[in-house]
Design a protein around this motif. Sequence first.
Motif, short mmCIF file in Angstrom:
data_model
loop_
_atom_site.label_atom_id
_atom_site.label_comp_id
_atom_site.label_asym_id
_atom_site.label_seq_id
_atom_site.Cartn_x
_atom_site.Cartn_y
_atom_site.Cartn_z
N LYS A 24 -5.79 -5.02 65.29
CA LYS A 24 -4.19 -5.59 65.25
C LYS A 24 -3.57 -4.65 65.83
CE LYS A 24 -1.28 -8.28 62.65
NZ LYS A 24 -0.89 -8.89 61.29
N ALA A 25 -3.58 -3.21 65.20
CA ALA A 25 -2.79 -2.40 65.75
C ALA A 25 -2.79 -1.72 67.27
CB ALA A 25 -2.80 -0.85 64.99
N ALA A 33 -3.79 -3.91 69.64
CA ALA A 33 -3.58 -5.10 70.33
C ALA A 33 -2.10 -5.04 70.56
CB ALA A 33 -3.92 -6.26 69.82
N ALA A 34 -1.19 -4.46 69.45
CA ALA A 34 0.13 -4.48 69.50
C ALA A 34 0.82 -3.47 70.30
CB ALA A 34 0.56 -4.30 68.02
N LYS A 35 -0.26 -2.34 70.67
CA LYS A 35 0.22 -1.23 71.24
C LYS A 35 0.39 -1.64 72.84
CE LYS A 35 -1.44 3.09 70.23
NZ LYS A 35 -1.88 4.10 70.14
N PRO A 36 1.36 -1.14 73.37
CA PRO A 36 1.80 -1.37 74.77
C PRO A 36 1.07 -0.49 75.68
CG PRO A 36 3.56 -0.16 74.01
CD PRO A 36 2.70 -0.65 72.94
N ASP A 37 0.38 -0.96 76.64
CA ASP A 37 -0.67 -0.30 77.69
C ASP A 37 0.08 1.10 78.04
OD1 ASP A 37 -2.07 -2.50 77.99
OD2 ASP A 37 -1.55 -3.24 79.85
N GLU A 89 1.14 3.32 76.27
CA GLU A 89 0.87 4.25 75.19
C GLU A 89 -0.51 4.39 74.91
OE1 GLU A 89 2.58 3.07 71.25
OE2 GLU A 89 4.63 2.74 72.30
#
Length: 105
Positions: free
Chosen positions: A28-29, A31-35, A37
């Motif tokens: 989940k963490a 998936a939430a991270k923008p590309d 980063e």
Amino acid sequence: MSSKDTAIVRVDGSRPPKITAAQRAELKALAAKPDSEIDVSDIPVLPDTFWENAVRNPFYKPLKKQLTVRLDADVLAWLRAAGAGYQTKLNRILRQAMLKDAAER
């Protein structure tokens, strides 16, 4: 290393192991991270020539579903006229239409 030190684990692809709560949280963490980063510095850049002979996975076989469908008699006769493989021919025609439709969207 002896055979006593070796563990053999067989995984049934149709029944993968359950994901733990910690793994679910990590996914989940991520998936939430923008590309922007995501560190990709260790991934080599591939030249365009690398893709020239690329092919779609030859081992991929879409899952087939059995169903009943009603077709006009003349359409069915046309499909069957070429001989065996009329269902495969119908699937190929429908897939081409699906891909064309997807490309137009």
